[in-house]
Every structure is written in C-alpha cells, then in structure tokens.
Design a protein around this motif. Structure first.
Motif, PDB file in Angstrom:
ATOM      1  N   ILE A  73       0.861  -1.179   0.000  1.00  0.00           N
ATOM      2  CA  ILE A  73       0.000   0.000   0.000  1.00  0.00           C
ATOM      3  C   ILE A  73       0.895   1.226   0.000  1.00  0.00           C
ATOM      4  N   LYS A  74       0.641   2.100  -0.955  1.00  0.00           N
ATOM      5  CA  LYS A  74       1.433   3.308  -1.118  1.00  0.00           C
ATOM      6  C   LYS A  74       0.523   4.519  -0.947  1.00  0.00           C
ATOM      7  N   ALA A  75       1.015   5.509  -0.210  1.00  0.00           N
ATOM      8  CA  ALA A  75       0.313   6.780  -0.039  1.00  0.00           C
ATOM      9  C   ALA A  75       1.337   7.878  -0.269  1.00  0.00           C
ATOM     10  N   GLY A  76       1.200   8.584  -1.375  1.00  0.00           N
ATOM     11  CA  GLY A  76       2.208   9.593  -1.726  1.00  0.00           C
ATOM     12  C   GLY A  76       3.532   8.922  -2.001  1.00  0.00           C
ATOM     13  N   ASN A  77       4.584   9.333  -1.266  1.00  0.00           N
ATOM     14  CA  ASN A  77       5.910   8.719  -1.417  1.00  0.00           C
ATOM     15  C   ASN A  77       6.174   7.663  -0.355  1.00  0.00           C
ATOM     16  N   GLU A  82      -6.718  -8.471  -0.423  1.00  0.00           N
ATOM     17  CA  GLU A  82      -6.442  -8.171   0.988  1.00  0.00           C
ATOM     18  C   GLU A  82      -5.955  -6.732   1.142  1.00  0.00           C
ATOM     19  N   ALA A  83      -5.059  -6.313   0.261  1.00  0.00           N
ATOM     20  CA  ALA A  83      -4.563  -4.939   0.305  1.00  0.00           C
ATOM     21  C   ALA A  83      -5.678  -3.954  -0.054  1.00  0.00           C
ATOM     22  N   ASP A  84      -6.529  -4.324  -1.009  1.00  0.00           N
ATOM     23  CA  ASP A  84      -7.669  -3.461  -1.373  1.00  0.00           C
ATOM     24  C   ASP A  84      -8.585  -3.224  -0.174  1.00  0.00           C
ATOM     25  N   GLU A  85      -8.815  -4.251   0.634  1.00  0.00           N
ATOM     26  CA  GLU A  85      -9.668  -4.110   1.816  1.00  0.00           C
ATOM     27  C   GLU A  85      -9.084  -3.109   2.804  1.00  0.00           C
ATOM     28  N   VAL A  86      -7.756  -3.157   3.000  1.00  0.00           N
ATOM     29  CA  VAL A  86      -7.116  -2.212   3.920  1.00  0.00           C
ATOM     30  C   VAL A  86      -7.229  -0.791   3.387  1.00  0.00           C
ATOM     31  N   VAL A  87      -7.001  -0.609   2.081  1.00  0.00           N
ATOM     32  CA  VAL A  87      -7.128   0.720   1.482  1.00  0.00           C
ATOM     33  C   VAL A  87      -8.551   1.239   1.658  1.00  0.00           C
ATOM     34  N   ASN A  88      -9.542   0.386   1.480  1.00  0.00           N
ATOM     35  CA  ASN A  88     -10.934   0.803   1.672  1.00  0.00           C
ATOM     36  C   ASN A  88     -11.199   1.221   3.119  1.00  0.00           C
ATOM     37  N   LYS A  89     -10.630   0.506   4.080  1.00  0.00           N
ATOM     38  CA  LYS A  89     -10.799   0.862   5.487  1.00  0.00           C
ATOM     39  C   LYS A  89     -10.102   2.174   5.815  1.00  0.00           C
ATOM     40  N   LEU A  90      -8.890   2.353   5.248  1.00  0.00           N
ATOM     41  CA  LEU A  90      -8.137   3.579   5.500  1.00  0.00           C
ATOM     42  C   LEU A  90      -8.801   4.789   4.850  1.00  0.00           C
ATOM     43  N   GLY A  91      -9.332   4.596   3.669  1.00  0.00           N
ATOM     44  CA  GLY A  91      -9.921   5.706   2.928  1.00  0.00           C
ATOM     45  C   GLY A  91      -8.914   6.474   2.091  1.00  0.00           C
ATOM     46  N   PHE A  92      -7.688   5.971   2.005  1.00  0.00           N
ATOM     47  CA  PHE A  92      -6.674   6.612   1.164  1.00  0.00           C
ATOM     48  C   PHE A  92      -5.632   5.569   0.778  1.00  0.00           C
ATOM     49  N   GLY A  93      -4.761   5.931  -0.146  1.00  0.00           N
ATOM     50  CA  GLY A  93      -3.687   5.049  -0.584  1.00  0.00           C
ATOM     51  C   GLY A  93      -4.059   4.285  -1.836  1.00  0.00           C
ATOM     52  N   GLU A  94      -3.073   3.615  -2.364  1.00  0.00           N
ATOM     53  CA  GLU A  94      -3.283   2.785  -3.554  1.00  0.00           C
ATOM     54  C   GLU A  94      -2.529   1.479  -3.394  1.00  0.00           C
ATOM     55  N   VAL A  95      -3.046   0.449  -4.007  1.00  0.00           N
ATOM     56  CA  VAL A  95      -2.410  -0.868  -3.965  1.00  0.00           C
ATOM     57  C   VAL A  95      -1.458  -0.960  -5.155  1.00  0.00           C
ATOM     58  N   VAL A  96      -0.205  -1.356  -4.870  1.00  0.00           N
ATOM     59  CA  VAL A  96       0.809  -1.456  -5.921  1.00  0.00           C
ATOM     60  C   VAL A  96       1.505  -2.808  -5.843  1.00  0.00           C
ATOM     61  N   ASP A  97       1.979  -3.284  -6.981  1.00  0.00           N
ATOM     62  CA  ASP A  97       2.800  -4.494  -7.035  1.00  0.00           C
ATOM     63  C   ASP A  97       4.225  -4.061  -6.696  1.00  0.00           C
ATOM     64  N   LEU A  98       4.721  -4.477  -5.560  1.00  0.00           N
ATOM     65  CA  LEU A  98       6.024  -4.030  -5.083  1.00  0.00           C
ATOM     66  C   LEU A  98       7.169  -4.454  -6.006  1.00  0.00           C
ATOM     67  N   ASN A  99       7.009  -5.545  -6.722  1.00  0.00           N
ATOM     68  CA  ASN A  99       8.042  -5.976  -7.678  1.00  0.00           C
ATOM     69  C   ASN A  99       8.164  -4.975  -8.814  1.00  0.00           C
ATOM     70  N   LYS A 100       7.067  -4.466  -9.297  1.00  0.00           N
ATOM     71  CA  LYS A 100       7.086  -3.543 -10.432  1.00  0.00           C
ATOM     72  C   LYS A 100       7.415  -2.127 -10.016  1.00  0.00           C
ATOM     73  N   VAL A 101       6.935  -1.704  -8.854  1.00  0.00           N
ATOM     74  CA  VAL A 101       7.212  -0.344  -8.383  1.00  0.00           C
ATOM     75  C   VAL A 101       8.694  -0.161  -8.161  1.00  0.00           C
ATOM     76  N   GLY A 102       9.349  -1.152  -7.607  1.00  0.00           N
ATOM     77  CA  GLY A 102      10.791  -1.057  -7.356  1.00  0.00           C
ATOM     78  C   GLY A 102      11.579  -0.906  -8.633  1.00  0.00           C
ATOM     79  N   LYS A 103      11.150  -1.568  -9.704  1.00  0.00           N
ATOM     80  CA  LYS A 103      11.852  -1.485 -10.983  1.00  0.00           C
ATOM     81  C   LYS A 103      11.585  -0.154 -11.670  1.00  0.00           C
ATOM     82  N   ALA A 104      10.347   0.364 -11.536  1.00  0.00           N
ATOM     83  CA  ALA A 104       9.990   1.602 -12.204  1.00  0.00           C
ATOM     84  C   ALA A 104      10.696   2.793 -11.571  1.00  0.00           C
ATOM     85  N   ASP A 105      10.987   2.723 -10.266  1.00  0.00           N
ATOM     86  CA  ASP A 105      11.621   3.838  -9.584  1.00  0.00           C
ATOM     87  C   ASP A 105      13.092   3.972  -9.905  1.00  0.00           C
ATOM     88  N   ASP A 106      13.711   2.882 -10.384  1.00  0.00           N
ATOM     89  CA  ASP A 106      15.161   2.906 -10.661  1.00  0.00           C
ATOM     90  C   ASP A 106      15.487   3.755 -11.851  1.00  0.00           C
TER      91      ASP A 106
END
Length: 144
Positions: A85-89, A120-144
């Motif tokens: 779960i990612k919120a901003g940075n 499971e991550a979507d449920e937490v985001v719905n409870k929080l009311g903010f954030g986005e669900v991301v694939d950590l394998n892909k996010v790490g590669k895109a940030d490089d």
C-alpha cells in the motif's frame, strides 16, 4: 548476449513438460512450436496448463515472440506479485498499526508488510480511505 525470458509460472510449468516430451522444440523449431501451441487453443482440453498456455499465446502477438525467445534463450518464472500500500511517497510498513514510512519496496517486503493477494490490500485501502495498492516488484523497478 540474450537473456532468459520471464514468463508466468503456469506457462513455465507447461513448457517444462512440453520440452520433456519434445526436446527439439527448444532450439530447432521454436516457430513451429509456437504455431502448434496456437493450434491447441481450438482443441478442447481438460489440461489446465495447456489451456492457460493457449490463452497466453493468443492474448497478444507479443506473447508469441516471448515464447519463441523463451524456447531459444531459456526462460524463468516471473516473481509472484507482492502487493503493498502506497500513499504519496510512503509505503505501509506495519500492517497491524497501519504505519507508513518513506522506505523502499524491498524494505516493505523485509518488514513483512506486503500482501500475497491483491484483494487483501484493497480491503485495507478501503478501510483507511486513502492510498493505492501497488505491485512491489514492479514499483521497485519503475523507480530505478
């Protein structure tokens, strides 16, 4: 030098089995092999792996070239998605306390704050009311 192709785990399993039965498919006839695999989509089958491969081959034209390269240069299974779960940075680093920090996706996995299933991550985001669900394998590669 050509690198091994990353394919979904089920596709790798079917190719492993196919290459045991027909070892010539690997280097001698990759174009013919992919043509045969495309033909299998019209054959009714109870083999789930065969059906998955037939669907994969016909999903996009690029997949056919991926399979040809896999037969020529080798292949390996793609890593399983690790959902975070990612919120901003910031990423969630504590599932129980819902704490976020400005950390790398790798640290999220090390802290065991990742999810095996996206829902499971979507449920937490719905409870929080903010954030986005991301694939950590892909996010790490895109940030490089």
């Amino acid at each position: 030098m050509n690198e091994q192709v990353k394919l979904p785990k089920g596709i790798c399993a079917y190719l492993d089995r196919l290459l045991m039965e027909h070892p010539g498919f690997r280097a001698q006839y990759p174009f013919v092999a992919v043509g045969v695999l495309r033909e299998k989509r019209s054959e009714p089958s109870t083999d789930e792996l065969q059906n998955e491969l037939a669907a994969y081959v016909n999903l996009k034209g690029d997949n056919q070239w991926k399979l040809i390269d896999a037969l020529r240069y080798g292949y390996e299974a793609e890593p399983e998605p690790r959902w975070g779960i990612k919120a901003g940075n910031c990423y969630m680093i504590d599932i129980c306390l819902w704490r976020f920090a400005n950390v790398t996706p790798e640290l999220v996995i090390d802290c065991e704050a990742d999810f095996d299933e996206k829902y499971e991550a979507d449920e937490v985001v719905n409870k929080l009311g903010f954030g986005e669900v991301v694939d950590l394998n892909k996010v790490g590669k895109a940030d490089d």
